[in-house]
Design a protein around this motif. Structure first.
Motif, short mmCIF file in Angstrom:
data_model
loop_
_atom_site.label_atom_id
_atom_site.label_comp_id
_atom_site.label_asym_id
_atom_site.label_seq_id
_atom_site.Cartn_x
_atom_site.Cartn_y
_atom_site.Cartn_z
N MET A 57 5.06 3.94 2.58
CA MET A 57 4.59 2.54 2.20
C MET A 57 4.19 1.53 3.46
O MET A 57 4.89 1.48 4.35
CB MET A 57 5.60 1.85 1.24
CG MET A 57 5.98 2.89 -0.04
SD MET A 57 7.22 1.96 -0.98
CE MET A 57 8.66 2.13 0.11
N LEU A 58 3.43 0.46 3.02
CA LEU A 58 2.70 -0.34 4.28
C LEU A 58 2.80 -1.59 3.59
O LEU A 58 2.36 -1.85 2.37
CB LEU A 58 1.55 0.08 4.87
CG LEU A 58 1.06 -0.88 5.78
CD1 LEU A 58 -0.21 0.07 6.59
CD2 LEU A 58 0.00 -1.91 5.01
N PHE A 115 0.87 -1.19 0.00
CA PHE A 115 0.17 -0.06 0.00
C PHE A 115 0.89 1.26 0.18
O PHE A 115 1.64 1.48 0.87
CB PHE A 115 -0.79 0.07 1.08
CG PHE A 115 -1.70 -1.23 1.40
CD1 PHE A 115 -3.25 -1.00 1.07
CD2 PHE A 115 -1.49 -2.42 1.56
CE1 PHE A 115 -4.08 -2.13 0.95
CE2 PHE A 115 -2.32 -3.34 2.00
CZ PHE A 115 -3.74 -3.20 1.50
N ILE A 116 0.71 2.22 -0.93
CA ILE A 116 1.53 3.36 -1.19
C ILE A 116 0.76 4.57 -1.05
O ILE A 116 -0.46 4.67 -1.62
CB ILE A 116 2.16 3.39 -2.53
CG1 ILE A 116 2.92 2.05 -2.65
CG2 ILE A 116 3.00 4.46 -2.49
CD1 ILE A 116 3.78 1.90 -3.90
N ASN A 117 1.19 5.75 0.02
CA ASN A 117 0.53 6.86 -0.34
C ASN A 117 1.47 8.14 -0.44
O ASN A 117 2.65 7.91 -0.03
CB ASN A 117 -0.25 7.11 1.13
CG ASN A 117 -1.29 7.93 1.10
OD1 ASN A 117 -1.72 8.65 -0.12
ND2 ASN A 117 -2.32 8.06 2.06
N LEU A 147 -3.20 4.74 5.17
CA LEU A 147 -2.72 3.32 4.77
C LEU A 147 -3.21 2.38 5.68
O LEU A 147 -3.63 1.19 5.18
CB LEU A 147 -1.18 3.48 4.63
CG LEU A 147 -0.68 4.26 3.92
CD1 LEU A 147 0.96 4.49 3.94
CD2 LEU A 147 -0.70 3.37 2.28
N MET A 148 -3.19 2.46 6.96
CA MET A 148 -3.65 1.57 8.00
C MET A 148 -5.12 1.14 7.74
O MET A 148 -5.80 0.15 7.93
CB MET A 148 -3.61 1.99 9.40
CG MET A 148 -2.07 2.10 9.63
SD MET A 148 -1.51 2.64 11.35
CE MET A 148 -1.61 1.20 11.98
N VAL A 170 6.88 1.98 6.04
CA VAL A 170 8.23 2.40 5.55
C VAL A 170 8.15 3.98 5.41
O VAL A 170 6.95 4.64 4.49
CB VAL A 170 8.44 1.84 4.29
CG1 VAL A 170 10.01 2.38 3.73
CG2 VAL A 170 8.71 0.37 4.36
N ASP A 171 8.98 4.63 5.96
CA ASP A 171 9.17 6.12 5.78
C ASP A 171 9.99 6.40 4.52
O ASP A 171 11.15 6.25 4.72
CB ASP A 171 9.83 6.86 7.12
CG ASP A 171 9.95 8.28 6.99
OD1 ASP A 171 9.99 8.81 6.14
OD2 ASP A 171 10.34 8.74 8.07
#
Length: 362
Positions: A213-214, A5-7, A19-20, A191-192
């Motif tokens: 990213m998740l 998952f990307i934001n 994302l969560m 992920v930062d």
């Protein structure tokens, strides 16, 4: 099933919460759980330098958890050998964050070490990390002077005692990192990838990508991150060893990505790094999104720059016919271009290598 998952954007707290929600993390939790959040606070420097996890991301995690009635939350970390975790908590904004939301801070340097074995090797792991019901790993995607890059897998070094950190280096670093990931398995990775450093774990040359990213597979996220930075996954030894150990799978053409906030992608962020500025001289940008621009900077660093006509990038080239080379789908009107929105830096590096007659290194 979505793998990553990307934001995109600049409101990091909101992006993390979204994302969560998209990944339905609450469906994996219950209110009795003891939750651990492991950021990267390797040094006591603010996140905008490219070395440490943005506290706004951890704030988004805390707000999400508390919204679902989960309050037993601990932020745990152990800075690198010779630095103070307590100072890092303070200087990186985590002391204030813990006070604001009533969560605990735990210095893993003060932990009891638990000996665990994997593949014939004994490892000492901090007790607190092993005792969490649900561990959330929040690394920074950035360069590293020894391993090439660091992300999910290497971030777990903050969960071992200082004596073990020293031993990891005598063991060659890559193999023990992979081994650690066979015995300590976080449940979630966020992920930062906001402004990770170009090539050094202590920061100083941040590249603004404005991306979070998740995912649940650390090896997949690390291999995906490697490509964003211009590496092939096999070029990063701890990723290659980790795959052989069965930690996860590589990101490939079948990896399913869900992108949020694509319409909110900010334009190129400002970097005060001299290294990034030098690489930017090869770029002719017009309204470039920061994630796309970051991919090109990483690629130019890996390729050693180019000589000749600059590379075009950005939404300003959309629908235009241009001579020369473009990067990203917005530049498809160029004579030749690298596809992607954003493209991976590894694809740009391949393009440069495969067009040596037209693009020559300095």
């Amino acid at each position: 099933m979505t793998d990553i998952f990307i934001n995109y954007g600049t409101n990091l707290q909101k992006m993390t919460y979204e994302l969560m929600e998209a990944a339905n993390i609450a469906g994996r939790l219950n209110t009795t759980m003891k939750i651990g959040i492991k950021p990267n606070l390797v040094v006591s420097r603010p996140a905008d330098g490219g070395a440490t996890t943005h506290p706004e991301i951890v704030e988004g995690i805390i707000r999400y958890l508390q919204a679902y009635g989960i309050n037993n939350i601990t932020i745990l970390e152990g800075s690198w050998v010779g630095d103070s975790t307590q100072l890092a908590f303070k200087n990186c904004g985590y002391t204030a964050l813990a006070e604001k939301y009533g969560v605990k801070l735990h210095d893993t340097k003060k932990d009891k070490a638990v000996q665990v074995k994997s593949k014939g090797t004994s490892l000492n792991v901090c007790e607190s990390a092993l005792n969490m019901d649900y561990l959330i790993n929040v690394p920074v995607l950035k360069g590293h002077c020894q391993t090439g890059m660091t992300c999910c897998m290497k971030n777990l070094k903050g969960c071992i005692p200082d004596s073990e950190k020293r031993r990891f280096h005598t063991m060659g670093l890559d193999k023990p990192i992979a081994l650690l990931n066979t015995v300590l398995r976080p449940d979630l990775h966020i992920v930062d990838s906001v402004c990770g450093d170009l090539s050094f774990e202590e920061g100083g040359n941040p590249i603004v990508a404005n991306r979070i990213m998740l995912g649940f597979d650390p090896l997949l996220l690390d291999s995906f991150g490697a490509q964003l930075m211009g590496f092939k996954p096999d070029e990063i030894e701890y990723i290659r060893i980790g795959k052989a150990y069965g930690i996860g799978k590589y990101a490939d053409a079948d990896t399913k990505e869900l992108e949020l906030g694509t319409e909110n992608r900010p334009k190129t962020g400002v970097s005060h790094s001299n290294t990034v500025k030098k690489l930017s001289k090869f770029i002719e940008a017009d309204s470039a999104c920061s994630a796309c621009y970051a991919a090109l900077v990483y690629a130019l660093d890996r390729a050693g720059g180019i000589r000749g006509e600059s590379i075009k990038i950005g939404q300003g080239y959309r629908g235009k016919k241009c001579a020369g080379i473009g990067v990203g789908n917005c530049t498809k009107g160029c004579q030749t271009y690298v596809m992607g929105c954003p493209p991976k830096a590894s694809d740009i590096v391949d393009f440069i290598k495969n067009n040596q007659n037209n693009i020559l290194k300095d």
